[in-house]
Design a protein around this motif. Structure first.
Motif, PDB file in Angstrom:
ATOM      1  N   ASP A  65      -9.946   3.897   3.073  1.00 17.35           N
ATOM      2  CA  ASP A  65      -9.690   3.363   1.732  1.00 17.35           C
ATOM      3  C   ASP A  65     -10.478   2.069   1.562  1.00 17.35           C
ATOM      4  O   ASP A  65     -10.335   1.155   2.379  1.00 17.35           O
ATOM      5  CB  ASP A  65      -8.178   3.094   1.615  1.00 17.35           C
ATOM      6  CG  ASP A  65      -7.720   2.792   0.197  1.00 17.35           C
ATOM      7  OD1 ASP A  65      -8.548   2.425  -0.641  1.00 17.35           O
ATOM      8  OD2 ASP A  65      -6.498   2.920  -0.039  1.00 17.35           O
ATOM      9  N   HIS A 104       0.832  -1.209   0.000  1.00 11.81           N
ATOM     10  CA  HIS A 104       0.000   0.000   0.000  1.00 11.81           C
ATOM     11  C   HIS A 104       0.868   1.260   0.000  1.00 11.81           C
ATOM     12  O   HIS A 104       0.564   2.240  -0.691  1.00 11.81           O
ATOM     13  CB  HIS A 104      -0.947  -0.029   1.205  1.00 11.81           C
ATOM     14  CG  HIS A 104      -2.254   0.665   0.964  1.00 11.81           C
ATOM     15  ND1 HIS A 104      -3.349   0.519   1.780  1.00 11.81           N
ATOM     16  CD2 HIS A 104      -2.629   1.529  -0.025  1.00 11.81           C
ATOM     17  CE1 HIS A 104      -4.336   1.263   1.305  1.00 11.81           C
ATOM     18  NE2 HIS A 104      -3.927   1.885   0.223  1.00 11.81           N
ATOM     19  N   TRP A 124     -13.605   5.457  -1.616  1.00  9.33           N
ATOM     20  CA  TRP A 124     -13.301   5.869  -0.253  1.00  9.33           C
ATOM     21  C   TRP A 124     -14.593   6.188   0.498  1.00  9.33           C
ATOM     22  O   TRP A 124     -15.525   6.711  -0.094  1.00  9.33           O
ATOM     23  CB  TRP A 124     -12.453   7.147  -0.252  1.00  9.33           C
ATOM     24  CG  TRP A 124     -11.153   7.029  -0.962  1.00  9.33           C
ATOM     25  CD1 TRP A 124     -10.946   7.093  -2.310  1.00  9.33           C
ATOM     26  CD2 TRP A 124      -9.861   6.813  -0.367  1.00  9.33           C
ATOM     27  NE1 TRP A 124      -9.598   6.942  -2.581  1.00  9.33           N
ATOM     28  CE2 TRP A 124      -8.913   6.769  -1.409  1.00  9.33           C
ATOM     29  CE3 TRP A 124      -9.413   6.672   0.944  1.00  9.33           C
ATOM     30  CZ2 TRP A 124      -7.559   6.578  -1.188  1.00  9.33           C
ATOM     31  CZ3 TRP A 124      -8.063   6.489   1.170  1.00  9.33           C
ATOM     32  CH2 TRP A 124      -7.143   6.438   0.117  1.00  9.33           C
ATOM     33  N   HIS A 177      -7.108  -3.114  -3.052  1.00 13.91           N
ATOM     34  CA  HIS A 177      -5.712  -3.265  -2.599  1.00 13.91           C
ATOM     35  C   HIS A 177      -5.584  -2.987  -1.099  1.00 13.91           C
ATOM     36  O   HIS A 177      -4.592  -3.374  -0.482  1.00 13.91           O
ATOM     37  CB  HIS A 177      -4.764  -2.361  -3.404  1.00 13.91           C
ATOM     38  CG  HIS A 177      -5.012  -0.896  -3.217  1.00 13.91           C
ATOM     39  ND1 HIS A 177      -5.424  -0.064  -4.224  1.00 13.91           N
ATOM     40  CD2 HIS A 177      -4.903  -0.102  -2.124  1.00 13.91           C
ATOM     41  CE1 HIS A 177      -5.566   1.161  -3.765  1.00 13.91           C
ATOM     42  NE2 HIS A 177      -5.247   1.171  -2.483  1.00 13.91           N
ATOM     43  N   HIS A 196      -4.602   9.102   0.579  1.00 10.21           N
ATOM     44  CA  HIS A 196      -3.782   8.093   1.275  1.00 10.21           C
ATOM     45  C   HIS A 196      -3.100   8.698   2.498  1.00 10.21           C
ATOM     46  O   HIS A 196      -2.930   8.035   3.515  1.00 10.21           O
ATOM     47  CB  HIS A 196      -2.755   7.468   0.327  1.00 10.21           C
ATOM     48  CG  HIS A 196      -3.335   6.376  -0.526  1.00 10.21           C
ATOM     49  ND1 HIS A 196      -3.689   6.554  -1.839  1.00 10.21           N
ATOM     50  CD2 HIS A 196      -3.665   5.096  -0.216  1.00 10.21           C
ATOM     51  CE1 HIS A 196      -4.206   5.422  -2.306  1.00 10.21           C
ATOM     52  NE2 HIS A 196      -4.205   4.522  -1.350  1.00 10.21           N
TER      53      HIS A 196
HETATM   54 FE   LIG Z   1      -5.117   2.747  -1.309  1.00  5.22          FE
END
Ligand SMILES: [Fe+2]
Length: 192
Positions: A156, A26, A121, A160, A73
């Motif tokens: 998130d 990540h 998100w 992933h 992020h």
């Molecule tokens: Fe991410």
């Protein structure tokens, strides 16, 4: 030209419910958004400002994707790594209860927002004008942001973020996320 530098979030390694492999991958993805934001800034600065040029137009559109991918992020990693649950008598908990009738209903709504189909998100926003709080879904990185609102809690829910550790069990990842929220960091974002 000024450029962005990726922040170091390796302090999160060892967090309960998040494997080192998942976190390191990540961080690498996050680094990609920083690199691409810088790359786009550079490319756009050298392009003729011609709206009829498809290359210019696509680079311009792409900037929102890469920049938000970078910044979201940062909010996300910064609101993780906490060890204590929310202070139920604190200002944030009170404001959430005001907005959603109770803290528990707010939490249900935030979890449901994050469990929606699609990649993106879940974000708790505070409206800078009224101070009100909203749980909002963001599609990918750039679609659905509320103008003039500040992200207070960011989660998130791209695959992933959880697939390595949880497969398709997104709700289990969301439960792990909630165990690791850094509520102190979240409260500092709140305008009182
Ligand atoms: Fe991410």
């Amino acid at each position: 030209m000024a450029s962005y530098t990726a922040k170091d979030f390796s302090n999160l390694i060892g967090m309960d419910g998040f494997s080192e492999t998942l976190l390191r991958n990540h961080f690498t993805l996050y680094q990609g958004y920083v690199n691409n934001t810088n790359k786009l800034q550079e490319l756009l600065s050298g392009k003729p400002k011609d709206a009829t040029n498809p290359e210019y137009a696509e680079l311009k559109r792409r900037f929102g994707f890469e920049f938000n991918g970078m910044r979201l992020h940062e909010y996300y990693f910064e609101n993780l790594g906490g060890k204590v649950s929310i202070d139920k008598s604190g200002i944030l908990s009170k404001k959430l209860a005001d907005a959603y009738d109770s803290y528990d209903i707010w939490e249900q709504d935030f979890r449901a927002t994050g469990a929606m189909r699609g990649i993106g998100w879940a974000i708790l926003y505070q409206d800078d004008v009224t101070g009100w709080l909203f749980n909002q879904w963001i599609n990918e990185h750039e679609i659905g942001h509320l103008a003039g609102c500040k992200p207070i809690l960011v989660m998130d829910v791209f695959e992933h973020a959880f697939l390595t550790d949880y497969g398709l069990k997104r709700a289990d990842y969301i439960a792990a996320f909630f165990k690791n929220i850094n509520w102190g960091a979240v409260e500092t974002r709140l305008k009182q």
